[in-house]
Design a protein around this motif. Structure first.
Motif: not given
Lengths: 237, 267
Positions: A96, A99-105, A147, B217, B220-223, B225, B227-228, B230
């Protein structure tokens, strides 16, 4: 940092939940948003995060809340839901937090460092690899705060953070909230908690701002609170 | 424990198994996915009468059960509803194919018997391979592997969110079921008269909850796709793992090892 101007919101049925709400707040302000059930607290928070359509204007960090700015605004804001089960949807606390850090790269290394830092700050390092369904309500609440902290938000919005917690866990959450530097808006019926964590209070009543001022003044005004369906904090009774 | 609670636990137990720490768990999801697909395709491609050749394929699930430490009874328990169906598949073969293929101590073994046995074994093997994949790869990693092989994002996201939504639905069903039985003591199951409102409420409640999860979601940036993780690039050992097993499967498919071994002892 927060500018809410003439914000109104009605359900499709025409029932008005927010009526001409306006207020501003500076960077790092600690605001308690209080009011009886149905006063419009959660709706106002959802409007601030662009989760519901509204009339009027809301600016966070100088950026207007619009469809095309939501990503930027949400990356700088953390929202802790009242029900942690509805917030934590991954198998483990660690997943959890990722989740957000991955979404924001964010890079994995940077995220790992942040996770460890946040867990240490909240003193819940032991929860890192625990399963969400195997931790207690209090632990889950702390995890749900962790989180959102991992994104290092400038503004934290919390919906009833101490609801359903026993005294010890409630104290842990209050201490955790007080250890945060970011600005905050907390909604709660736990006025003692608001007294401990916020300097300013906005009192909503039937979708309107009934009072906006220093926390000690509003929270000690028995008549005002009772008129809005609340009571004095227990510590002041 | 109630059936719904058991279903929730089953689902969560799979997540826990998949987060294990055995050597197999450390191989890449893509390697394990490839091995499983090749295993299933190979097992299915055996002739219905090649029972002895097929038997060598048991080596893969046996090895994985052994290395991962996943109890075999867990597999049997989780597959308790599917296994009987698999075993049922070839049940009528002995009635249709009565050619005697083999005589063992006076007992005539017909082609139907052999093909029934082969079909059952194939089903068992395919199920065990799928189970072992699910028990050694987390759903997120599996989805990431599917994306790597260019499976359309929409299908993969659908798979992942369905998996997550099932537990949300079961959680809500469990809460409602508990509330129902507290007010209907001694009653078995849910009375027919309450089915409509129960399932209607379940749907609405799970919609609400799914909506909150979705909002969480989005915040927290879910758009759209997921975020699997990496995942690290496949390493040499992942290629070795996959290549080793695939080689073994091909060997089993084209060389009847039990017959070959038998010839060493019987001239």
């Amino acid at each position: 940092m927060i500018e809410v101007k003439n914000v109104s919101y009605s359900y499709d049925s025409g029932n008005e939940v927010l009526h001409d709400i306006s207020f501003t707040a500076g960077k790092g302000e600690r605001i308690g948003l209080i009011g009886a059930n149905g006063a419009g607290k959660s709706t106002l928070m959802k409007a601030m995060l662009g989760l519901i359509p509204f009339s009027g204007a809301i600016r966070l960090f100088g950026t207007e809340v619009r469809k095309d700015t939501l990503s930027e605004i949400r990356s700088r804001t953390g929202y802790v839901l009242q029900n942690s089960d509805h917030q934590m949807f991954m198998p483990k606390v660690y997943d959890d937090m990722m989740f957000a850090p991955r979404n924001y790269g964010l890079s994995e290394e940077e995220t790992e460092q942040r996770i460890d830092r946040v867990l240490k700050q909240l003193n819940i390092e032991d929860l890192k690899y625990r399963y969400n369904h195997k931790i207690s309500g209090g632990e889950k609440k702390m995890a749900s705060i962790a989180v959102i902290l991992v994104m290092e938000p400038e503004l934290i919005i919390m919906d009833e953070p101490t609801a359903s917690l026993d005294p010890r866990n409630r104290r842990k959450v209050i201490n955790a909230v007080n250890s945060l530097d970011a600005g905050r808006i907390i909604t709660s019926h736990d006025l003692d908690m608001i007294r401990e964590t916020c300097d300013r209070v906005i009192l909503l009543n039937e979708g309107r701002i009934e009072a906006d001022g220093k926390a000690p003044e509003i929270l000690s005004d028995k008549e005002l609170l009772e008129r809005c369906g609340l009571e004095l904090p227990l510590s002041m009774q | 424990m109630d059936r719904i609670d058991r279903a929730v636990n089953d689902l969560r137990e799979m997540d826990e198994l998949a987060s294990g720490d055995s050597p197999v768990h450390h191989f890449s999801a893509l390697a394990k996915l490839t091995v499983t697909v090749v295993y299933i395709l190979t097992a299915v491609s055996f002739s219905p009468y090649d029972a002895s050749g097929l038997l060598m394929m048991v080596f893969y699930p046996l090895m994985i059960f052994q290395i991962t430490g996943i109890p075999f009874r867990t597999y049997l328990y989780k597959m308790r509803f599917v296994l009987p169906l698999v075993l049922f598949v070839g049940l009528f073969n002995p009635l249709f194919d009565r050619r005697v293929m083999l005589v063992l101590g006076g007992l005539k073994i017909t082609g139907g018997m052999i093909s029934m046995f082969t079909l059952m074994i194939k089903g068992m093997f395919c199920l065990s391979a799928s189970f072992l994949l699910a028990a050694t790869v987390r759903i997120d990693d599996l989805c990431a592997a599917l994306r790597k092989i260019h499976m359309p994002d929409m299908i993969v996201t659908l798979l992942l969110l369905t998996y997550r939504y099932v537990s949300v639905l079961l959680d809500e069903a469990s809460i409602m079921n508990e509330a129902y039985h507290l007010r209907a003591p001694g009653q078995k199951g849910i009375h027919v008269s309450a089915w409509g409102s129960f399932f209607g409420q379940l749907l609405l409640r799970s919609f609400d909850r799914a909506q909150e999860l979705y909002e969480s979601m989005r915040l927290r940036g879910y758009r759209g796709e997921f975020p699997y993780a990496r995942a690290e690039k496949e390493k040499g050992r992942d290629f070795l793992y996959a290549a080793g097993w695939i080689l073994f499967f091909v060997l089993c498919r084209y060389v009847n090892i039990p017959v070959l071994l038998g010839r060493l002892f019987v001239r």
